[in-house]
Motif scaffolding. Sequence first.
Motif, mmCIF file in Angstrom:
data_model
loop_
_atom_site.group_PDB
_atom_site.id
_atom_site.type_symbol
_atom_site.label_atom_id
_atom_site.label_comp_id
_atom_site.label_asym_id
_atom_site.label_seq_id
_atom_site.Cartn_x
_atom_site.Cartn_y
_atom_site.Cartn_z
ATOM 1 N N GLY A 1 -28.725 75.971 -13.185
ATOM 2 C CA GLY A 1 -28.559 74.817 -13.756
ATOM 3 C C GLY A 1 -28.694 73.518 -13.193
ATOM 4 O O GLY A 1 -28.641 73.465 -11.863
ATOM 5 N N SER A 2 -29.263 72.511 -13.998
ATOM 6 C CA SER A 2 -29.684 71.204 -13.467
ATOM 7 C C SER A 2 -28.653 70.306 -14.145
ATOM 8 O O SER A 2 -28.662 70.224 -15.354
ATOM 9 C CB SER A 2 -31.001 70.955 -13.799
ATOM 10 N N GLY B 1 -25.613 72.463 -14.480
ATOM 11 C CA GLY B 1 -24.995 72.870 -13.468
ATOM 12 C C GLY B 1 -23.760 73.161 -13.800
ATOM 13 O O GLY B 1 -23.111 74.218 -13.563
ATOM 14 N N SER C 1 -23.575 76.322 -16.051
ATOM 15 C CA SER C 1 -23.826 77.689 -15.516
ATOM 16 C C SER C 1 -22.370 77.843 -14.464
ATOM 17 O O SER C 1 -22.046 78.971 -14.396
ATOM 18 C CB SER C 1 -24.905 77.418 -14.363
ATOM 19 N N LEU D 1 -27.508 75.681 -8.408
ATOM 20 C CA LEU D 1 -27.228 74.516 -8.949
ATOM 21 C C LEU D 1 -28.162 73.394 -8.407
ATOM 22 O O LEU D 1 -28.245 73.136 -7.208
ATOM 23 C CB LEU D 1 -25.977 74.150 -8.824
ATOM 24 N N PRO E 1 -25.807 69.259 -9.766
ATOM 25 C CA PRO E 1 -24.747 69.479 -10.668
ATOM 26 C C PRO E 1 -23.708 68.524 -10.985
ATOM 27 O O PRO E 1 -23.366 67.771 -10.094
ATOM 28 C CB PRO E 1 -24.291 70.751 -10.169
ATOM 29 N N ILE F 1 -26.254 74.989 -3.694
ATOM 30 C CA ILE F 1 -26.560 73.668 -4.544
ATOM 31 C C ILE F 1 -27.744 72.863 -3.519
ATOM 32 O O ILE F 1 -27.479 72.783 -2.469
ATOM 33 C CB ILE F 1 -25.313 72.820 -4.398
ATOM 34 N N HIS G 1 -29.072 68.782 -3.916
ATOM 35 C CA HIS G 1 -28.640 67.653 -4.502
ATOM 36 C C HIS G 1 -29.524 66.603 -3.758
ATOM 37 O O HIS G 1 -29.611 66.603 -2.393
ATOM 38 C CB HIS G 1 -27.106 67.328 -4.271
ATOM 39 N N SER H 1 -21.010 67.087 -4.863
ATOM 40 C CA SER H 1 -21.678 68.454 -4.508
ATOM 41 C C SER H 1 -21.073 68.732 -3.111
ATOM 42 O O SER H 1 -20.655 69.846 -2.794
ATOM 43 C CB SER H 1 -23.237 68.497 -4.498
#
Length: 172
Positions: free
Chosen positions: A65-66, A70, A73, A87, A90, A111, A113, A125
């Motif tokens: 997921g974006s 995110g 998800s 992610l 997210p 993750i 980011h 995050s």
Amino acid sequence: MRIYFAHGKESGPWGSKIRALAELAESKGFEVDSVDYQNQDDPDARVVRLLNILIREQSDALLVGSSMGGYVSLVASRSFPVSGVFLMAPALYIPEYEQQSYCPGAAHVEIVHGTNDEVVPCANSERFSREHDSRLHLIEGDHRLNSSLDTVKNLFSDFLDLFEVEGSRNLH
């Protein structure tokens, strides 16, 4: 193993980032699907939509997921355990979103980011990563991470290598 992609609030199911990651996943033997949420702005209604799809899933799944995707998800993984969650920037700990605490239903959460994210602070995050002992990659880039797509693809490739796909030469 099937990967379900969840796009962000202002993008679509087959945007350039998802297309690039889906091609990479397919090359490693994964099946891919990207859920279309363009007619649904409510993140928790998106979670319900994803869960209604996952209920029919017959095998292990991964969620990717974006941004808002995110959040979708990660929250969905709480109700439908999956093998892993990846992610990108997210949208976690957003005051308007229903869930403010998270209990991932995946043994492996990773993750990515961007340090220059102007939409969702990377501190969100960092907080999640601390609270849930997940792997966090802070990289150069803004919220969309398009300028860092090669780095995202490399990290995603490494993430996929953790999951063996039947019939592939993907070794742990």
